[in-house]
Structures are given as structure tokens and as C-alpha cells.
Design a protein around this motif. Structure first.
Motif, mmCIF file in Angstrom:
data_model
loop_
_atom_site.group_PDB
_atom_site.id
_atom_site.type_symbol
_atom_site.label_atom_id
_atom_site.label_comp_id
_atom_site.label_asym_id
_atom_site.label_seq_id
_atom_site.Cartn_x
_atom_site.Cartn_y
_atom_site.Cartn_z
ATOM 1 N N LYS A 135 -1.269 -10.525 10.398
ATOM 2 C CA LYS A 135 -0.194 -10.781 9.432
ATOM 3 C C LYS A 135 -0.578 -11.816 8.381
ATOM 4 C CE LYS A 135 2.444 -7.866 11.362
ATOM 5 N NZ LYS A 135 2.267 -6.528 10.823
ATOM 6 N N VAL A 136 -1.526 -12.735 8.725
ATOM 7 C CA VAL A 136 -1.937 -13.800 7.807
ATOM 8 C C VAL A 136 -3.445 -13.974 7.894
ATOM 9 C CG1 VAL A 136 -1.705 -16.243 7.206
ATOM 10 C CG2 VAL A 136 0.268 -15.003 8.125
ATOM 11 N N ASP A 137 -4.085 -14.054 6.738
ATOM 12 C CA ASP A 137 -5.517 -14.357 6.669
ATOM 13 C C ASP A 137 -5.688 -15.627 5.842
ATOM 14 O OD1 ASP A 137 -8.371 -13.606 7.091
ATOM 15 O OD2 ASP A 137 -8.340 -13.625 4.898
ATOM 16 N N GLU A 141 -8.104 0.756 -3.593
ATOM 17 C CA GLU A 141 -8.357 2.130 -3.165
ATOM 18 C C GLU A 141 -7.061 2.906 -2.950
ATOM 19 O OE1 GLU A 141 -10.771 1.801 0.326
ATOM 20 O OE2 GLU A 141 -12.518 1.075 -0.804
ATOM 21 N N LYS A 142 -6.047 2.248 -2.379
ATOM 22 C CA LYS A 142 -4.781 2.916 -2.078
ATOM 23 C C LYS A 142 -3.738 2.728 -3.164
ATOM 24 C CE LYS A 142 -5.447 3.027 2.863
ATOM 25 N NZ LYS A 142 -4.924 2.745 4.179
ATOM 26 N N GLY A 143 -4.015 1.834 -4.104
ATOM 27 C CA GLY A 143 -3.078 1.630 -5.204
ATOM 28 C C GLY A 143 -1.790 0.942 -4.801
ATOM 29 N N GLY A 144 -1.862 0.065 -3.813
ATOM 30 C CA GLY A 144 -0.674 -0.667 -3.370
ATOM 31 C C GLY A 144 -1.072 -1.913 -2.615
ATOM 32 N N PRO A 145 -0.091 -2.696 -2.196
ATOM 33 C CA PRO A 145 -0.404 -3.950 -1.516
ATOM 34 C C PRO A 145 -0.861 -3.729 -0.073
ATOM 35 C CG PRO A 145 1.947 -3.632 -1.602
ATOM 36 C CD PRO A 145 1.339 -2.511 -2.397
ATOM 37 N N TYR A 146 -1.679 -4.674 0.401
ATOM 38 C CA TYR A 146 -1.992 -4.711 1.831
ATOM 39 C C TYR A 146 -0.745 -5.198 2.552
ATOM 40 C CZ TYR A 146 -7.040 -4.148 1.073
ATOM 41 O OH TYR A 146 -8.283 -3.665 0.756
ATOM 42 N N SER A 147 -0.758 -5.185 3.879
ATOM 43 C CA SER A 147 0.435 -5.573 4.639
ATOM 44 C C SER A 147 0.366 -7.002 5.170
ATOM 45 C CB SER A 147 0.633 -4.610 5.817
ATOM 46 O OG SER A 147 -0.467 -4.707 6.707
ATOM 47 N N PHE A 148 -0.603 -7.796 4.727
ATOM 48 C CA PHE A 148 -0.736 -9.160 5.232
ATOM 49 C C PHE A 148 -0.708 -10.161 4.077
ATOM 50 C CE2 PHE A 148 -4.971 -7.577 4.438
ATOM 51 C CZ PHE A 148 -5.589 -8.619 3.757
ATOM 52 N N LEU A 149 -0.500 -11.413 4.438
ATOM 53 C CA LEU A 149 -0.448 -12.504 3.476
ATOM 54 C C LEU A 149 -1.790 -13.226 3.474
ATOM 55 C CD1 LEU A 149 1.539 -14.158 1.640
ATOM 56 C CD2 LEU A 149 1.900 -15.625 3.646
#
Length: 182
Positions: free
Chosen positions: A128-130, A155-163
Motif C-alpha cells: 500500500k505504501v512505498d 503502460e496501463k494509462g492510469g494510477p498505480y494502487s499504492f502511495l
């Protein structure tokens, strides 16, 4: 010689200074703060996948009774334990599997990473956090950006799911790269 003797006595009686987690937690409690303590799970040297250099991972045994008790104590006090991703070929999933509790934070050892591979691995591991984006050889924020952000997956054209929480300084930077004393 006096300082060396004092350090040796402290090490024998209390353990290494980096293991003084209670003092750190007391300071954070005083200011109503909580933090994550990051743990390396691999001991010894491994080759960096980026430079090929042999780099020391932990100098402790992650699964020792003493460290397990310390991690449990950290959780009991309301703090987090995170993965301090080791240098080498082990995957995030392999390293996370060595924890006996859930872990949602990561910070790569020596801030070694390569984008976008690193972000893809963090995403795949379900973290969830890096807290890896920073400089290993100097202090300051990469791109002069200090605020946490959600990285964009090109590559996916959207946000990742982590902060992503940027790192301002790494203690080893001062000792190793800048020649400063502790």
C-alpha cells in the motif's frame, strides 16, 4: 579508547544502537506520531541486479527469537513493520512471506530501484505504501518533490494502487557518500 569501551559495553548490555526501537517509539509517542520500522529479511551479501556490485544486506537473523519479539513489541505499541527490500534476486512476495504479520510498507535497501520495474513489483506484491524514491548518494528529494503521491502507470494509462512517500535523506548517505560522522 573510552568511547570504544563504552560502545562495547552498550552493545553487550543493550544490543546494537540501531535496535533501540523503544527510544524511537517513545520520542514518536511524545509528539503523537507513528512510524514504520523497515526490516531486511536477507542476511549477507548479494549482487545488485542494477550494478552487479556485492552489497551487504542485514547483519542480523530476521527469524531470530529476539527480532520476532521486537517486531511483536512494535506492533503492540501501535507502530508498523515494513519490508526493507533486500538487494538480490528474491521477489517481494518471497520476502513478504517471511513475515508472520501483514506488511503494507516497503523501502528498498540503499534506495536501489529502476522504474517502472520497481513500481510494477510493488503493485504486484499488493503493498500500500512505498518509501523508496530518493537519492542514495545525497540528501534532498528527487525532482524536488516532497509530497506523497500516487505514481502513474504509463503502460496501463492510469494510477498505480499504492502511495509513494519520497525519502529526503538516508542515514548511510552521510556516513558513506558524504564522509560525515554519526
Amino acid at each position: 579508547f573510552d568511547q570504544l569501551f563504552t560502545l562495547l559495553i552498550q552493545h553487550i548490555l543493550k544490543g546494537p544502537s540501531w535496535a533501540d526501537m523503544d527510544r524511537i517509539m517513545d520520542i514518536h509517542d511524545e509528539y503523537s506520531m507513528k512510524s514504520a520500522f523497515f526490516w531486511l529479511v536477507e542476511k549477507g551479501k548479494s549482487s545488485s541486479p542494477y550494478t552487479g556490485a556485492r552489497i551487504e544486506n542485514s547483519d542480523y537473523k530476521f527469524n531470530s527469537t529476539r527480532l520476532k519479539e521486537q517486531r511483536d513489541h512494535i506492533l503492540q505499541r501501535g507502530f508498523e513493520s515494513g519490508l526493507h527490500k533486500s538487494v538480490g534476486s528474491t521477489s517481494f512476495e518471497q520476502e513478504l512471506g517471511r513475515f508472520q504479520s501483514s506488511v503494507s510498507f516497503n523501502r528498498n535497501h540503499y534506495l536501489l530501484y529502476r522504474l517502472p520495474d520497481h513500481y510494477n513489483q510493488v503493485e504486484q506484491a499488493g503493498l500500500k505504501v512505498d518509501c523508496t524514491v530518493g537519492f542514495a548518494d545525497r540528501y534532498g528529494f528527487r525532482n524536488s518533490f516532497a509530497q506523497p503521491f500516487i505514481p502513474f502507470n504509463m503502460e496501463k494509462g492510469g494510477p498505480y494502487s499504492f502511495l509513494e512517500v519520497p525519502v529526503n535523506l538516508m542515514d548511510a548517505t552521510f556516513r558513506t557518500n558524504l564522509g560525515e560522522s554519526p
